[in-house]
Design a protein around this motif. Structure first.
Motif, PDB file in Angstrom:
ATOM      1  N   PHE A  30      27.694  46.496  19.218  1.00 21.07           N
ATOM      2  CA  PHE A  30      28.390  47.278  20.242  1.00 21.07           C
ATOM      3  C   PHE A  30      28.679  46.427  21.471  1.00 21.07           C
ATOM      4  O   PHE A  30      29.780  46.446  22.013  1.00 21.07           O
ATOM      5  N   VAL A  31      27.663  45.666  21.902  1.00 21.31           N
ATOM      6  CA  VAL A  31      27.850  44.826  23.092  1.00 21.31           C
ATOM      7  C   VAL A  31      28.942  43.798  22.832  1.00 21.31           C
ATOM      8  O   VAL A  31      29.785  43.524  23.693  1.00 21.31           O
ATOM      9  N   ALA A  32      28.939  43.232  21.597  1.00 18.90           N
ATOM     10  CA  ALA A  32      29.875  42.147  21.297  1.00 18.90           C
ATOM     11  C   ALA A  32      31.303  42.650  21.203  1.00 18.90           C
ATOM     12  O   ALA A  32      32.232  41.936  21.564  1.00 18.90           O
ATOM     13  N   THR A  33      31.497  43.868  20.708  1.00 23.71           N
ATOM     14  CA  THR A  33      32.864  44.311  20.458  1.00 23.71           C
ATOM     15  C   THR A  33      33.327  45.335  21.491  1.00 23.71           C
ATOM     16  O   THR A  33      34.168  45.024  22.324  1.00 23.71           O
ATOM     17  N   VAL A  34      32.740  46.536  21.438  1.00 22.71           N
ATOM     18  CA  VAL A  34      33.284  47.638  22.240  1.00 22.71           C
ATOM     19  C   VAL A  34      33.214  47.330  23.731  1.00 22.71           C
ATOM     20  O   VAL A  34      34.202  47.460  24.453  1.00 22.71           O
ATOM     21  N   SER A  35      32.035  46.870  24.178  1.00 25.30           N
ATOM     22  CA  SER A  35      31.871  46.657  25.617  1.00 25.30           C
ATOM     23  C   SER A  35      32.808  45.570  26.124  1.00 25.30           C
ATOM     24  O   SER A  35      33.483  45.727  27.139  1.00 25.30           O
ATOM     25  N   LYS A  36      32.864  44.455  25.379  1.00 24.87           N
ATOM     26  CA  LYS A  36      33.738  43.368  25.811  1.00 24.87           C
ATOM     27  C   LYS A  36      35.202  43.746  25.667  1.00 24.87           C
ATOM     28  O   LYS A  36      36.027  43.436  26.534  1.00 24.87           O
ATOM     29  N   GLY A  37      35.532  44.420  24.573  1.00 24.32           N
ATOM     30  CA  GLY A  37      36.920  44.792  24.330  1.00 24.32           C
ATOM     31  C   GLY A  37      37.442  45.724  25.405  1.00 24.32           C
ATOM     32  O   GLY A  37      38.567  45.568  25.890  1.00 24.32           O
ATOM     33  N   ALA A  38      36.607  46.701  25.821  1.00 23.85           N
ATOM     34  CA  ALA A  38      37.057  47.648  26.836  1.00 23.85           C
ATOM     35  C   ALA A  38      37.286  46.937  28.164  1.00 23.85           C
ATOM     36  O   ALA A  38      38.284  47.187  28.850  1.00 23.85           O
TER      37      ALA A  38
END
Lengths: 477, 177
Positions: A239-247
Motif C-alpha cells: 500500500f505504501v509503495a503504490t497507493v500512497s505514492k501514486g496519490a
C-alpha cells in the motif's frame, strides 16, 4: 454549497466512507474476519463500478474537489490496487493472533484518503485527505503490534509524516499569503510575473516540494522508506509503495500542470535535481541489500525518480507517459509484494534474499511470475515496464531534457544488476526441503497473481489498449 | 492592538523555546500551555475571536490538561531526566541544530526582504466561520470526521491490551490444560 446534482459525482468516496462505517459497526455485533474481508472486497468492487455510472466532464464539486477524466482514471487505479491489497491480506493475516477486522476499516479509510487526494482541487481538501491516509497508515504499519520492528516502523513513520505534513502546511500558507488563492484551478491566474519571482512564493514552493517529496520518497526525503517497507506487514508495504505514492504523485502532477510553467526557474531546477538524485541514489543503494523488501523500497525510490522526468517534461505526452508508467509500476510493485506476502508463513515473512534460493524448483509458476515482475521493474522488452520506460524516454527526449534522459538510462542499467541478482537466486538449485515455502495455497490470491502476470505481458506486448484508455480519459487533462 | 500583538508573539516564542529546552516534562507542558494561550491572544488581535476562543478551550483547555494528567500519572521523575540527558548528547543535536539555525536565518531573511502590505483588520465573527464551514467547505468537515474515525480506530487497535482475565467459570476449564 454542494447540491444534489453534484453529490453523485462523489459516489466512489461515499461508498468507501459508508463501507468503513459498516465494517466498524459489524465488529460491534460480531467479529468475523471473513465477513470484513469479503465486505471490503465488495465495497472496493462497488466503488470501482460506480466510476462507470458517473458522467464526468471536469465538474467541480464545491471548491474543494474536481471530477474529470484524470481524477477518474486515478481513482479507478487506486481502488483496483486497494482491491488487490485487500485480497492478498486475507491469507496473510488469517493465521495471526490479533484482531483482524480493524485492518480492513483502516485499509478502506486509507484508500478513501488516497482517492480524495486525487480529486482534490484545493489545498485544504488535499491536506485533509493526506492526513486521513497518513493517520490510517500509522496504525496499518504498526498493525502487528507484537512485532517490535513493526512498532518501530510505525513510530518512525508517525514522526516523519507529522513533520513533513507541518512543512507542507507551512508551504501552502506561504503560497496563500502571496497569491490569496488555494484553489488549484484558479492559482495560475493569480501568479503574475512579480509573484513568481517573489522570494516568499518560491520559499512556499520549496516547502511544498519537501512535503510532497516526503510522501513520494524522493531522494533527500527518502530515509524512512527502507525501514518502513521492511518493518510493515507485506500487504501494507504494498500500500505504501503504490497507493500512497501514486496519490501524492497524481496531486503533484495536477498541481504542476495547473501552474502551467508560471513558476520560477529555480522550482524547476529543484525538481530536476531531486529527480536525478532519486534515480541514481535509489538504484545505487539497492545494490548491496539482502532484504527483498528493502530492495523493493530502494527500487521504488528510483522509479519515482523516473516518473519525475515525465513530470518535468511538462507536456501532454509527458502526462500520458507518467500515467502509463504509473500503471505499470503499480502492477509490478503490487505483484512483487503480493508474492512476498503470499509466501509468508504463520509468524515470519520471507524477506531474506537467501530464502528465495531454489524457489523455481519448488514453485515454478510463482518463480516465473516473480521473474517477470523483476524484469518489468528493470524494463526488459516484452514486459509492461519496458513500454512504460519507453514512453518516459520519449517524453524526456520530446522536451529535450537530455541530462535527465541520460541519467534515466544509466540508472536503469544499474537497476538491472540487483533485479537480476534476485532472479538468479530463485533459479539457483538448492537442496532444502519442500516445506520451506509453506505459505501460499489460497486460491483467490493465486488467481489474482495470475491475472497480474497476464496484465504484465499484455501491456508489454499490446500497449495500445491501455494507451487508448488513457487517451480517452485524459485528452488534455 | 499592535503592542499587544507583539507582546503576545514574543511570549509565544519564548515559551515554545522553553518547551523544547526544558528537561522536566511537566515544566515543558506548562510552558506549552502558556505558548498556546499567547497564540490565542495573537489570533484575537488579528481579528479572529472565535479561533482565539477555540485555541484556549480546545488546546490549552482540553488537550493540554489531558497531557498534564497523563504525564503526571506516568510519574517519570529524576531517572527519566537522566535518561533524556544521555539521549541528547551534544553529538546528537549539533548537526541538526546547525541546519535548523541556517533554516531560521533563511526564514528571517525571506521575511525581511518581503515588503509587508499592512494589516487590514477585519473581524470575523463565529457566525461567519460556521457559515463557511458548513457551506462551501462542508465536504472538508466530512473528511475531518473520517480523519477522527481513523484516529480512534487506530488508537483503539494499537492501545488495546490482550485480555488475560477470564471469567471464573472459564478459568476452571483452563486450569487442567
Amino acid at each position: 454549497m454542494i447540491n444534489g446534482a453534484d453529490i453523485h459525482l462523489l459516489l466512489p468516496e461515499i461508498i468507501l466512507g459508508l463501507a468503513a462505517i459498516v465494517v466498524m459497526l459489524s465488529i460491534a455485533v460480531k467479529r468475523c474476519h471473513l465477513f470484513a474481508h469479503i465486505f471490503s472486497l465488495a465495497a472496493f468492487a462497488l466503488a470501482f463500478i460506480s466510476l462507470f455510472l458517473i458522467h464526468v466532464n471536469g465538474t467541480q464539486v464545491t471548491d474543494l474537489f474536481i471530477t474529470d477524466g484524470y481524477s477518474r482514471f486515478f481513482t479507478g487505479l487506486i481502488i483496483a490496487a486497494a482491491f488487490f491489497i485487500a485480497a492478498i491480506s486475507y491469507p496473510y493475516f488469517k493465521t495471526r493472533d490479533i484482531h483482524k477486522e480493524e485492518y480492513y476499516i483502516l485499509l478502506i479509510l486509507a484508500t478513501l484518503g488516497a482517492v480524495s487526494m486525487v480529486i482534490s482541487n484545493h489545498f485544504i481538501s488535499f491536506f485533509l485527505s493526506l492526513e486521513v491516509m497518513s493517520v490510517s497508515m500509522y496504525s496499518l504499519i504498526a498493525y502487528l503490534k507484537n512485532d517490535s520492528i513493526g512498532i518501530e516502523a510505525g513510530i518512525k513513520y508517525l514522526v516523519m509524516a507529522a513533520v513533513s505534513a507541518s512543512i507542507l502546511l507551512f508551504g501552502f500558507a506561504l503560497i496563500y499569503a502571496q497569491t490569496g488563492q488555494m484553489e488549484l484551478s484558479k492559482l495560475q491566474g493569480t501568479i503574475s510575473a512579480a509573484v513568481a519571482k517573489d522570494i516568499l512564493f518560491i520559499a512556499g514552493m520549496a516547502l511544498v516540494i519537501a512535503g510532497i517529496g516526503f510522501k513520494m520518497a524522493l531522494v533527500p526525503f527518502h530515509l524512512w522508506t527502507p525501514d518502513i517497507y521492511g518493518g510493515a506487514p507485506a500487504p501494507v508495504s504494498a500500500f505504501v509503495a503504490t497507493v500512497s505514492k501514486g496519490a501524492a504523485f497524481a496531486f503533484l502532477l495536477r498541481f504542476f500542470h495547473d501552474l502551467n510553467g508560471s513558476v520560477h526557474n529555480s522550482v524547476w531546477i529543484a525538481f530536476a535535481v531531486i529527480a536525478i538524485a532519486s534515480m541514481l541514489i535509489g538504484n545505487l543503494l539497492a545494490l548491496r541489500q539482502q532484504n527483498i523488501k528493502r530492495i523493493l523500497a530502494y527500487s521504488s525510490i528510483g522509479h519515482l525518480g523516473y516518473l519525475m522526468v515525465a513530470l518535468l517534461a511538462a507536456s501532454v505526452v509527458g502526462i500520458k507517459a507518467a500515467v502509463f508508467y504509473l500503471v505499470t509500476y503499480f502492477i509490478s510493485m503490487l505483484s512483487a509484494f503480493g508474492i512476498v506476502s503470499y509466501l509468508s508463513g504463520k509468524d515470519n515473512e520471507l524477506y531474506d534474499l537467501d530464502d528465495y534460493k531454489g524457489l523455481f524448483w519448488q514453485r515454478p509458476w510463482l518463480a516465473a511470475l516473480f521473474t517477470m515482475v523483476l524484469l518489468s521493474l528493470a524494463g526488459i522488452p516484452l514486459t509492461a515496464g519496458f513500454m512504460g520506460k519507453f514512453y518516459l524516454l520519449l517524453s524526456g527526449i520530446g522536451s529535450s531534457l537530455w541530462i535527465l534522459t541520460i541519467v534515466l538510462v544509466v540508472s536503469s542499467f544499474v537497476g538491472l544488476y540487483y533485479y537480476l541478482r534476485v532472479a538468479l537466486m530463485m533459479f539457483t538449485h538448492s537442496e532444502l526441503p519442500r516445506q520451506k515455502f509453506k505459505g501460499g495455497s489460497f486460491v483467490p490470491a493465486s488467481i489474482l497473481l495470475a491475472l497480474m502476470f497476464i496484465f504484465l505481458l499484455w501491456i508489454g506486448i499490446f500497449p495500445g489498449t491501455l494507451l487508448d484508455i488513457i487517451q480517452h480519459l485524459i485528452p488534455a487533462i | 492592538m499592535n503592542v499587544i500583538f507583539y507582546i503576545a508573539s514574543i511570549i509565544a516564542i519564548l515559551a515554545t523555546i522553553m518547551v523544547i529546552t526544558g528537561r522536566n516534562a511537566i515544566h515543558s507542558l506548562l510552558f506549552l500551555i502558556v505558548s498556546l494561550l499567547a497564540i490565542g491572544v495573537v489570533f484575537f488581535t488579528l481579528g479572529a475571536p472565535f479561533m482565539a476562543a477555540l485555541e484556549v478551550i480546545i488546546y490549552a483547555g482540553a488537550i493540554m490538561v489531558l497531557f498534564v494528567f497523563v504525564i503526571m500519572m506516568l510519574n517519570l521523575g529524576k531517572a527519566y531526566e537522566k535518561m533524556e540527558e544521555s539521549w541528547f548528547s551534544y553529538k546528537a543535536w549539533l548537526g541538526p541544530g546547525i541546519l535548523c539555525i541556517i533554516l531560521l536565518g533563511e526564514l528571517i531573511y525571506v521575511f525581511t526582504v518581503t515588503k509587508g502590505s499592512g494589516r487590514q483588520l477585519t473581524v470575523i465573527s463565529p457566525q461567519e466561520v460556521g457559515m463557511t464551514l458548513f457551506g462551501p467547505y462542508i465536504l472538508g468537515v466530512e473528511l475531518a470526521a473520517m480523519l477522527l474515525m481513523t484516529g480512534i480506530i487506530g488508537a483503539y487497535h494499537i492501545g488495546r491490551r490482550k485480555q488475560k482475565e477470564y471469567h471464573r467459570l472459564l478459568q476452571k476449564e483452563e486450569e487442567p490444560a
